[in-house]
Design an enzyme around this catalytic site. Sequence first.
Site, short mmCIF file in Angstrom:
data_model
loop_
_atom_site.label_atom_id
_atom_site.label_comp_id
_atom_site.label_asym_id
_atom_site.label_seq_id
_atom_site.Cartn_x
_atom_site.Cartn_y
_atom_site.Cartn_z
N HIS A 83 -3.45 3.57 5.12
CA HIS A 83 -3.50 2.34 4.35
C HIS A 83 -3.98 2.61 2.92
CE1 HIS A 83 -3.01 -0.92 7.46
NE2 HIS A 83 -3.21 0.13 8.25
N GLU B 54 0.86 -1.19 0.00
CA GLU B 54 0.00 0.00 0.00
C GLU B 54 0.90 1.24 0.00
OE1 GLU B 54 -2.63 -0.78 3.31
OE2 GLU B 54 -3.28 -2.66 2.41
N GLU C 163 -8.02 5.07 4.56
CA GLU C 163 -7.88 4.21 3.39
C GLU C 163 -7.88 5.05 2.12
OE1 GLU C 163 -7.33 1.03 3.38
OE2 GLU C 163 -8.01 0.27 5.33
#
Length: 375
Positions: A259, A169, A335
């Site tokens: 992330h 990531e 995210e």
Amino acid sequence: MHISSDFDGGNIICLAAKDPQNIRLQIRKDAGDEFFQWFAFRLVGEKGQSYRLVIENAGEASYPAGWKDYQAAASYDRRSWFRAPTNFDGQQLTIDITLEADSLYLSYFALYSMERHADLIARCLSSPQARLEVPGRSLDGQDLDILTIGEAAADKRVCWITARQHPGETMAEWLMEGLLARLLDKRDPLSRRLLDKAVFYAVPNMNPDGSRRGHLRTNASGANLNREWETPSADRSPEVLMVREKMRATGVDFFLDVHGDEALPYNFIANTFGIPSLNDRQKDLTNRFTAALEQANPDFQRLKGYPQNAPGTANLAMASNHIAENFGCLAMTLEQPFKDSSITPDVEEGWSPPRCRRLGRGCLDALAAVIDDLR
């Protein structure tokens, strides 16, 4: 014609590379053999020649839904990244490209090497506000870098930001570049205000071994670090053990774990509302932070994300849940997409390093909106 991945962060197995229109590839599994999806390799060929590259085991990858509407990241200079035409038929991922130079890098998302990580740390340390601590080494013998920015004091908030527990990531460390550059900009009045009120501890790369090895989610032992926070160990997850011990020494008032999500095409916050000890203050701070981030950067949105955990059912082995439960603080997971932000699409670049960096800068605007109420 030549395919190679023997470089920092590289991952591919070349099965056949004789026919430019039928280059056959496979992604190598992470240590532990549980995860795979990250790929990164170099294609050397002829300028003006078209190539078709087929990743045969894409349909068996950890998150096959991630291939839907996905376009591979590509770069000629390893600095500027664009998206290459890509198709997934349910089993194989096919990339079609006509070379504009004799060498092209292709990867799941823009590469972020350990060399670039070293450059990031060095840039940060050029500021008198930044200091570096290495509490120990990874299983492969790499340093784990923890930056301290600002001066700790009894009346100051303690803010922790970690990134890249999952090494594939890479957008997480791209975001950290933007966040840290702004935080250390002595001309930025918002950053100066934050440093008057808080000390920051930043770990730009929690998983140096997985990063160098070209893993998607695990470290050298095959551990998924974001499932190790309850019982980390020196022989399986020393990275988490070292950071958790430092957190226990400093305390935590704010925690952001950065992330990327393979399948979902937007930026969002995964909250900690499923922890057993959740209180109204944590919920209010989370809602205020996310509203401020949406205001600061329209690439971020609050409508879509992961399903909400039922009260008391959160996985406390995950970093943000563990920190929220044990410190009673504002803790969240941010995210980002591997694909593009569907609400603010960019056809040429998709979600990209420059956009990651801008989102990182916006995180400081959001933090400023709640900094006074973190205690």
